[in-house]
Every structure is written in structure tokens, then in C-alpha cells.
Motif scaffolding. Structure first.
Motif, mmCIF file in Angstrom:
data_model
loop_
_atom_site.group_PDB
_atom_site.id
_atom_site.type_symbol
_atom_site.label_atom_id
_atom_site.label_comp_id
_atom_site.label_asym_id
_atom_site.label_seq_id
_atom_site.Cartn_x
_atom_site.Cartn_y
_atom_site.Cartn_z
ATOM 1 N N UNK A 76 -27.175 -5.850 -12.547
ATOM 2 C CA UNK A 76 -28.527 -5.296 -12.657
ATOM 3 C C UNK A 76 -28.673 -4.241 -13.746
ATOM 4 N N UNK A 77 -27.592 -3.582 -14.114
ATOM 5 C CA UNK A 77 -27.655 -2.569 -15.162
ATOM 6 C C UNK A 77 -27.336 -3.158 -16.528
ATOM 7 N N UNK A 78 -27.197 -4.479 -16.597
ATOM 8 C CA UNK A 78 -26.889 -5.147 -17.852
ATOM 9 C C UNK A 78 -25.406 -5.159 -18.178
ATOM 10 N N UNK A 79 -24.580 -4.696 -17.227
ATOM 11 C CA UNK A 79 -23.135 -4.644 -17.473
ATOM 12 C C UNK A 79 -22.538 -6.051 -17.375
ATOM 13 N N UNK A 91 -35.820 -8.657 -17.435
ATOM 14 C CA UNK A 91 -37.072 -9.211 -16.909
ATOM 15 C C UNK A 91 -37.095 -9.146 -15.389
ATOM 16 N N UNK A 92 -35.964 -9.475 -14.767
ATOM 17 C CA UNK A 92 -35.889 -9.448 -13.299
ATOM 18 C C UNK A 92 -36.054 -8.020 -12.783
ATOM 19 N N UNK A 93 -35.434 -7.062 -13.453
ATOM 20 C CA UNK A 93 -35.556 -5.658 -13.041
ATOM 21 C C UNK A 93 -37.013 -5.207 -13.162
ATOM 22 N N UNK A 108 -40.229 1.270 -23.502
ATOM 23 C CA UNK A 108 -39.399 2.421 -23.847
ATOM 24 C C UNK A 108 -38.074 2.410 -23.084
ATOM 25 N N UNK A 109 -38.053 1.755 -21.914
ATOM 26 C CA UNK A 109 -36.822 1.679 -21.129
ATOM 27 C C UNK A 109 -35.850 0.658 -21.733
ATOM 28 N N UNK A 110 -36.360 -0.548 -22.029
ATOM 29 C CA UNK A 110 -35.491 -1.630 -22.486
ATOM 30 C C UNK A 110 -35.541 -1.857 -23.987
#
Length: 168
Positions: A50-53, A89-91, A117-119
Motif C-alpha cells: 500500500x505504501x508503494x514498497x 489509484x487504489x489508495x 501533491x501526494x503522488x
């Protein structure tokens, strides 16, 4: 007649409780979330949390053995960015309704999150609907470079005997 302070406090507490419950549900969903993506050449598969890790990286069907390092690197980056974009997108889809909750309807406007601004450009740069992206152009350039013939070494170049090297 306007509602009494006790009514407003009671509504605010009920809204706070609903928001806390929604946040706990979202945390649970995202803690278990995972997205898997493959590169366009189907040589690499990655999974992200979920954090892109990056949580897994697989080289499929032994294709990596015949790939140039730059081509393999581009495939890994392509798959990783595709998975990260899908997870972003899911987040957004999961969190956006929660972030748009107002303070019991008393706030003058909805307080949302600026997901751009977040992604950053992650979602738009790797969008499937979007034609050519930076990653696809990089992959195309790598493939084009590898398709070109290597020029013959100049006379006296790598193939010639170098007087500085000792013979063994």
C-alpha cells in the motif's frame, strides 16, 4: 431556531466516532492491499504494498538470461511503476471518501486531499489510458539502441594488440 450547543457537540461526537471507525476500516484494507504488475515484454513481475514498497520481484520464463542489462532494468522499472501507479489509484479510491468527510456538515466546504501533491505525476505518468509515457519512451529507446548494429572497432582499437599490455 438554531440547535443548542449540546446538540451540536453530540453531532460532532457522532461524526468523530463514524470517522474513526471508517479510518480503522481503511487502515485494515490498506494493510492487506497488494498489487501485481508485469512488464510489457512479460519478462518481469513485481508486487507492491500500500505504501508503494516493492514486496516481490520475479524474473519470468528465464527471459532475463538473454536480455541486456539496460533492457532488464527498464523492464523492472516499468513493472514497478505500473504496480505503484495502480496501488496509488487504489489508495486514492479508498481514502478519498474518508478525507472528504466534513465536520458534521458544519464546515464551510469539504476538506479533501490534493492527491496530485501526494503522488505527484505517478498516476498520470503511468496511466494506461495515456499514450506514450516517459517509461514507455525509455523502453522504446533501449530497444532501438539494442537493435542497431554495433560499429566495427576502428583499426588499432580494441581488437588490435596493445603495446602496453604484456604478452603471456
Amino acid at each position: 431556531m438554531s440547535p443548542s450547543i449540546e446538540d451540536r457537540v453530540a453531532r460532532a461526537r457522532a461524526h468523530l466516532k463514524a470517522t474513526e471507525e471508517a479510518a480503522a476500516k481503511v487502515r485494515g484494507e490498506l494493510a492487506a492491499a497488494s498489487v501485481t504488475a508485469r512488464s510489457a515484454d512479460r519478462s518481469v513481475q513485481v508486487a507492491v504494498g500500500a505504501k508503494g514498497e516493492l514486496t516481490s520481484l520475479e524474473f519470468l520464463d528465464g527471459k532475463y538470461r538473454s536480455m541486456a542489462a539496460s533492457q532488464l532494468s527498464a523492464s523492472v522499472l516499468e513493472a514497478a511503476n505500473a504496480a505503484r501507479a495502480e496501488m496509488a489509484r487504489r489508495v486514492v479510491d479508498t481514502l478519498d471518501p474518508l478525507t472528504r468527510m466534513t465536520a458534521g456538515g458544519l464546515a464551510p466546504e469539504r476538506m479533501g486531499v490534493d492527491w496530485g501533491s501526494v503522488f505527484g505525476s505517478l498516476i498520470s505518468e503511468t496511466s494506461v489510458e495515456q499514450g506514450s509515457t516517459a517509461m514507455s519512451r525509455l523502453r522504446d529507446e533501449i530497444h532501438e539502441d539494442e537493435d542497431e548494429e554495433e560499429p566495427a572497432p576502428p583499426p588499432g582499437g580494441r581488437g588490435a594488440t596493445d603495446k602496453r599490455q604484456g604478452s603471456t
